[in-house]
Design a protein around this motif. Structure first.
Motif, short mmCIF file in Angstrom:
data_model
loop_
_atom_site.label_atom_id
_atom_site.label_comp_id
_atom_site.label_asym_id
_atom_site.label_seq_id
_atom_site.Cartn_x
_atom_site.Cartn_y
_atom_site.Cartn_z
N LYS A 1 0.85 -1.19 0.00
CA LYS A 1 0.00 0.00 0.00
C LYS A 1 0.89 1.25 0.00
CE LYS A 1 -3.68 2.39 2.54
NZ LYS A 1 -4.58 2.37 3.72
N VAL A 2 0.56 2.21 -0.84
CA VAL A 2 1.36 3.43 -0.98
C VAL A 2 0.57 4.63 -0.45
CG1 VAL A 2 2.51 5.00 -2.58
CG2 VAL A 2 2.63 2.52 -2.95
N VAL A 3 1.16 5.34 0.50
CA VAL A 3 0.52 6.50 1.11
C VAL A 3 1.45 7.71 1.00
CG1 VAL A 3 -0.39 7.49 3.25
CG2 VAL A 3 -0.74 5.06 2.75
N TYR A 4 0.90 8.83 0.56
CA TYR A 4 1.67 10.07 0.48
C TYR A 4 1.24 11.04 1.58
CZ TYR A 4 4.16 9.84 -4.01
OH TYR A 4 5.03 9.55 -5.03
N LEU A 5 2.22 11.68 2.19
CA LEU A 5 1.99 12.85 3.04
C LEU A 5 2.37 14.07 2.20
CD1 LEU A 5 3.66 11.54 6.31
CD2 LEU A 5 1.23 11.67 5.84
N ILE A 6 1.42 14.97 1.99
CA ILE A 6 1.62 16.03 0.99
C ILE A 6 1.73 17.40 1.65
CG2 ILE A 6 0.73 17.04 -1.13
CD1 ILE A 6 -0.92 14.52 -1.52
N ASP A 7 2.84 18.06 1.39
CA ASP A 7 3.04 19.43 1.87
C ASP A 7 2.44 20.44 0.91
OD1 ASP A 7 5.22 19.57 4.27
OD2 ASP A 7 5.55 17.82 3.02
N ASN A 8 2.62 20.20 -0.40
CA ASN A 8 2.19 21.17 -1.40
C ASN A 8 1.66 20.48 -2.65
OD1 ASN A 8 3.25 23.64 -0.03
ND2 ASN A 8 5.20 22.66 -0.41
N ILE A 9 0.64 21.08 -3.25
CA ILE A 9 0.20 20.75 -4.61
C ILE A 9 0.45 21.95 -5.51
CG2 ILE A 9 -1.79 20.24 -6.08
CD1 ILE A 9 -1.02 17.80 -4.57
N ASP B 1 -2.34 4.79 -3.14
CA ASP B 1 -3.61 4.30 -2.59
C ASP B 1 -4.31 5.36 -1.76
OD1 ASP B 1 -3.55 1.31 -3.30
OD2 ASP B 1 -1.58 1.63 -2.41
N GLU B 2 -3.54 6.20 -1.11
CA GLU B 2 -4.13 7.23 -0.25
C GLU B 2 -3.23 8.45 -0.20
OE1 GLU B 2 -5.86 7.84 4.32
OE2 GLU B 2 -5.14 5.88 3.66
N LEU B 3 -3.86 9.62 -0.16
CA LEU B 3 -3.15 10.87 0.00
C LEU B 3 -3.57 11.49 1.33
CD1 LEU B 3 -3.73 12.42 -3.56
CD2 LEU B 3 -1.91 10.85 -2.84
N ILE B 4 -2.58 11.96 2.08
CA ILE B 4 -2.86 12.67 3.34
C ILE B 4 -2.26 14.06 3.22
CG2 ILE B 4 -2.55 12.72 5.84
CD1 ILE B 4 -2.22 9.68 5.75
N THR B 5 -3.12 15.07 3.25
CA THR B 5 -2.62 16.44 3.13
C THR B 5 -2.37 17.02 4.52
OG1 THR B 5 -4.82 17.45 3.14
CG2 THR B 5 -3.95 16.72 1.01
N LEU B 6 -1.44 17.96 4.60
CA LEU B 6 -1.04 18.51 5.89
C LEU B 6 -1.60 19.92 6.12
CD1 LEU B 6 2.63 17.20 6.03
CD2 LEU B 6 0.56 16.16 6.95
N LYS C 1 -9.90 10.10 -5.82
CA LYS C 1 -8.91 9.39 -5.01
C LYS C 1 -9.23 9.54 -3.51
CE LYS C 1 -4.76 9.02 -6.57
NZ LYS C 1 -4.67 7.54 -6.66
N MET C 2 -8.79 8.55 -2.73
CA MET C 2 -8.97 8.63 -1.28
C MET C 2 -8.01 9.66 -0.70
SD MET C 2 -8.73 5.57 1.53
CE MET C 2 -9.01 5.88 3.26
N ILE C 3 -8.54 10.73 -0.14
CA ILE C 3 -7.72 11.82 0.40
C ILE C 3 -8.18 12.11 1.82
CG2 ILE C 3 -6.90 14.18 0.08
CD1 ILE C 3 -7.70 13.97 -2.85
N THR C 4 -7.22 12.16 2.73
CA THR C 4 -7.51 12.49 4.13
C THR C 4 -6.93 13.86 4.45
OG1 THR C 4 -7.44 10.15 4.77
CG2 THR C 4 -7.20 11.77 6.53
N LYS C 5 -7.75 14.69 5.09
CA LYS C 5 -7.29 16.04 5.46
C LYS C 5 -6.66 15.98 6.85
CE LYS C 5 -10.50 19.08 6.13
NZ LYS C 5 -11.55 20.08 5.85
N GLY C 6 -5.36 16.15 6.90
CA GLY C 6 -4.65 16.15 8.17
C GLY C 6 -4.12 17.54 8.50
N PHE C 7 -3.08 17.60 9.29
CA PHE C 7 -2.47 18.88 9.67
C PHE C 7 -0.98 18.65 9.87
CE2 PHE C 7 -3.59 16.64 13.50
CZ PHE C 7 -2.52 16.84 14.35
#
Length: 251
Positions: free
Chosen positions: A118-126, A147-152, A167-173
């Motif tokens: 499973k591949v998960v990204y933690l994203i600082d910027n788009i 598989d999943e994107l987690i934005t900060l 896509k499955m995207i989770t809003k984080g901090f």
């Protein structure tokens, strides 16, 4: 669970390496964790800072293996094979600039074909602070098969949702860093040590890049001290590029 990271780690410098190490240490409490790091992060020709490597001793109790040079395609396949061979359940990557998109995209494509990781990204910027050629296409290459994107941040979540509506995207901090020895000083004792007792301190901290606006802060500060005579601007960081513009503004 076995969790792998792909990204910069000690002895490479920078906030991204620091973030990955802190998250890896936290996840290590209940999981098997390994960081697949970069051999080198940027080519010297395009690196405007002083040094890409830490000078201090490694204090991390983490398994780190340097496998990838992002700008050298001859390292991509071997890096992907090493990750696959370790057989993690999850691979976590940080995404902050499109420079890493081709190498990340290749590694993920390989893993999707030859494994069930499973591949998960933690994203600082788009939307990026600096202009990048074909940034949208490069971002799609890097993130498209995850598989999943987690934005900060909330703004990055909105940008990611526009680019990847299905896509499955989770809003984080973005969490705070707890790696600094903050218990040694309170505000008063820190000011005393720095010779700033009685001052109202404004701190500019971190790598000094053109887009961060230190020039605007310096220009504005002349107006600040007219109204707040005890104001003091403390600039702590390394300049990327030409530092003379800042010294001239300070003068």
């Amino acid at each position: 669970m076995k969790i792998a990271f792909l990204g910069p780690a000690y002895p490479l410098r920078g906030g991204i390496a620091q973030f990955i190490a802190l998250l890896a240490e936290e996840l290590k409490k209940k999981n098997y964790v390994k960081i697949f790091s970069f051999r080198k992060q940027y080519p010297k020709l395009f690196f405007p800072g002083k040094d890409q490597f830490e000078k201090g001793e490694n204090t991390l109790d983490l398994e780190i293996q340097s496998v990838l040079t992002p700008y050298n395609p001859f390292t991509w396949l071997s890096a992907a094979i090493k990750i696959k061979t370790w057989k993690p359940d999850v691979l976590i990557l940080k995404y902050w600039i499109p420079f890493f998109a081709p190498s990340f995209g290749f590694v993920i494509l390989f893993l999707k074909i030859f494994s069930k990781i499973k591949v998960v990204y933690l994203i600082d910027n788009i939307e990026f602070h600096e202009k990048w050629f074909c940034s949208k296409i490069l971002t799609q290459i890097a993130l498209g098969r995850a598989d999943e994107l987690i934005t900060l941040s909330n703004s990055v979540y909105k940008d990611a949702r526009k680019l990847f509506p299905n896509k499955m995207i989770t809003k984080g901090f973005h969490p705070t860093y707890d790696c600094y020895d903050l218990d040694r000083f309170d505000n008063d004792s820190a000011k005393k040590k720095l010779g700033l007792t009685g001052k109202k301190v404004i701190l500019f901290f971190g790598y000094i890049k053109q887009y961060k606006g230190l020039d605007l802060l310096l220009e504005a500060f002349s107006m600040v001290i007219k109204k707040i005579s005890e104001a003091h601007l403390l600039i702590v960081g390394e300049v990327y590029g030409n530092d003379q513009i800042y010294y001239e503004l300070i003068k």
